[in-house]
Design a protein around this motif. Sequence first.
Motif, PDB file in Angstrom:
ATOM      1  N   ILE A  99       0.838  -1.206   0.000  1.00  0.00           N
ATOM      2  CA  ILE A  99       0.000   0.000   0.000  1.00  0.00           C
ATOM      3  C   ILE A  99       0.872   1.254   0.000  1.00  0.00           C
ATOM      4  CG2 ILE A  99      -1.695   1.315   1.341  1.00  0.00           C
ATOM      5  CD1 ILE A  99      -2.742  -1.424   2.351  1.00  0.00           C
ATOM      6  N   TYR A 100       1.903   1.249   0.822  1.00  0.00           N
ATOM      7  CA  TYR A 100       2.823   2.388   0.921  1.00  0.00           C
ATOM      8  C   TYR A 100       3.500   2.655  -0.418  1.00  0.00           C
ATOM      9  CZ  TYR A 100       6.940   5.022   2.440  1.00  0.00           C
ATOM     10  OH  TYR A 100       7.919   5.959   2.575  1.00  0.00           O
ATOM     11  N   SER A 101       3.949   1.599  -1.091  1.00  0.00           N
ATOM     12  CA  SER A 101       4.642   1.790  -2.368  1.00  0.00           C
ATOM     13  C   SER A 101       3.710   2.355  -3.432  1.00  0.00           C
ATOM     14  CB  SER A 101       5.282   0.486  -2.839  1.00  0.00           C
ATOM     15  OG  SER A 101       4.300  -0.479  -3.102  1.00  0.00           O
ATOM     16  N   VAL A 102       2.441   1.972  -3.413  1.00  0.00           N
ATOM     17  CA  VAL A 102       1.489   2.534  -4.375  1.00  0.00           C
ATOM     18  C   VAL A 102       1.363   4.044  -4.165  1.00  0.00           C
ATOM     19  CG1 VAL A 102      -0.960   2.599  -5.014  1.00  0.00           C
ATOM     20  CG2 VAL A 102       0.200   0.406  -4.754  1.00  0.00           C
ATOM     21  N   PHE A 103       1.207   4.456  -2.912  1.00  0.00           N
ATOM     22  CA  PHE A 103       1.098   5.885  -2.622  1.00  0.00           C
ATOM     23  C   PHE A 103       2.382   6.627  -2.982  1.00  0.00           C
ATOM     24  CE2 PHE A 103      -2.567   4.739  -0.059  1.00  0.00           C
ATOM     25  CZ  PHE A 103      -3.397   5.829  -0.256  1.00  0.00           C
ATOM     26  N   GLU A 155      15.096  10.224  -8.198  1.00  0.00           N
ATOM     27  CA  GLU A 155      15.254  11.266  -7.175  1.00  0.00           C
ATOM     28  C   GLU A 155      13.901  11.635  -6.567  1.00  0.00           C
ATOM     29  OE1 GLU A 155      17.141  13.925  -4.685  1.00  0.00           O
ATOM     30  OE2 GLU A 155      18.102  12.492  -6.030  1.00  0.00           O
ATOM     31  N   ALA A 156      12.865  11.670  -7.396  1.00  0.00           N
ATOM     32  CA  ALA A 156      11.520  11.960  -6.884  1.00  0.00           C
ATOM     33  C   ALA A 156      11.071  10.875  -5.910  1.00  0.00           C
ATOM     34  CB  ALA A 156      10.535  12.074  -8.049  1.00  0.00           C
ATOM     35  N   ILE A 181      10.191   9.190  -0.134  1.00  0.00           N
ATOM     36  CA  ILE A 181      10.517   8.337   1.014  1.00  0.00           C
ATOM     37  C   ILE A 181      11.081   9.185   2.149  1.00  0.00           C
ATOM     38  CG2 ILE A 181      12.025   6.477   1.812  1.00  0.00           C
ATOM     39  CD1 ILE A 181      11.675   5.247  -1.016  1.00  0.00           C
ATOM     40  N   ILE A 182      11.945  10.136   1.811  1.00  0.00           N
ATOM     41  CA  ILE A 182      12.496  11.034   2.832  1.00  0.00           C
ATOM     42  C   ILE A 182      11.381  11.865   3.460  1.00  0.00           C
ATOM     43  CG2 ILE A 182      13.963  13.065   3.163  1.00  0.00           C
ATOM     44  CD1 ILE A 182      15.868  11.813   1.062  1.00  0.00           C
ATOM     45  N   MET A 183      10.448  12.327   2.637  1.00  0.00           N
ATOM     46  CA  MET A 183       9.331  13.109   3.175  1.00  0.00           C
ATOM     47  C   MET A 183       8.437  12.273   4.077  1.00  0.00           C
ATOM     48  SD  MET A 183       8.039  15.721   0.218  1.00  0.00           S
ATOM     49  CE  MET A 183       6.383  15.524   0.738  1.00  0.00           C
ATOM     50  N   SER A 184       8.335  10.991   3.807  1.00  0.00           N
ATOM     51  CA  SER A 184       7.446  10.160   4.621  1.00  0.00           C
ATOM     52  C   SER A 184       7.969   9.971   6.040  1.00  0.00           C
ATOM     53  CB  SER A 184       7.211   8.805   3.957  1.00  0.00           C
ATOM     54  OG  SER A 184       8.389   8.046   3.960  1.00  0.00           O
TER      55      SER A 184
END
Length: 175
Positions: free
Chosen positions: A25-29, A76-77, A82-85
């Motif tokens: 689920i996380y990877s989809v988002f 990079e996006a 991932i960093i923002m999460s």
Amino acid sequence: MKFVGPFVLMVYKIIVGDMLRFLLIYSVFVLGFAEAFYVIFHSCEMAEKKYQEEHGLHPDDHYTGRFENIMNSPREALMRMIIMSVGEFGTFYKNLNDCKSGVSLQGKIFFSIYELLVTLMLLNLLIAMMTRTYEKIAETEKEWKRQVQLLCSFTEKHISVGAGDPHVGAIADER
């Protein structure tokens, strides 16, 4: 799996079941938002180049409100998402705020949605899934203990004292 304790079973089910489901689920988002922000930041970069041409600025000039594309590639996006999460929003929002494109407002709306969905909703979802698994395992353990207790009670009720022991019967006859 019958011969392992409930704690080992719980850890196994949490890692295999809940974590894999959460990561899916996380990877989809993350992938969806990474693609959206890559397009938004690319649009901002093109608007920045146009702004520099209109104002006679060189790309190496440093000035207030200069947009710097921190998402040069889809990879990079993805890394920025991932960093923002994990809570690092400052650099991202600063660059989004310096965007001179018409999609800047959409980027800020997506940023707010991402912040709410990923940092709050998905982490709460992970906690809820782990809690559900823990409760299910605990309930199974309680049910197992209840079944053993019922079996013991049934055995005590229906087996007469000394039914298989000839000495017990002889002692009872002597009385």
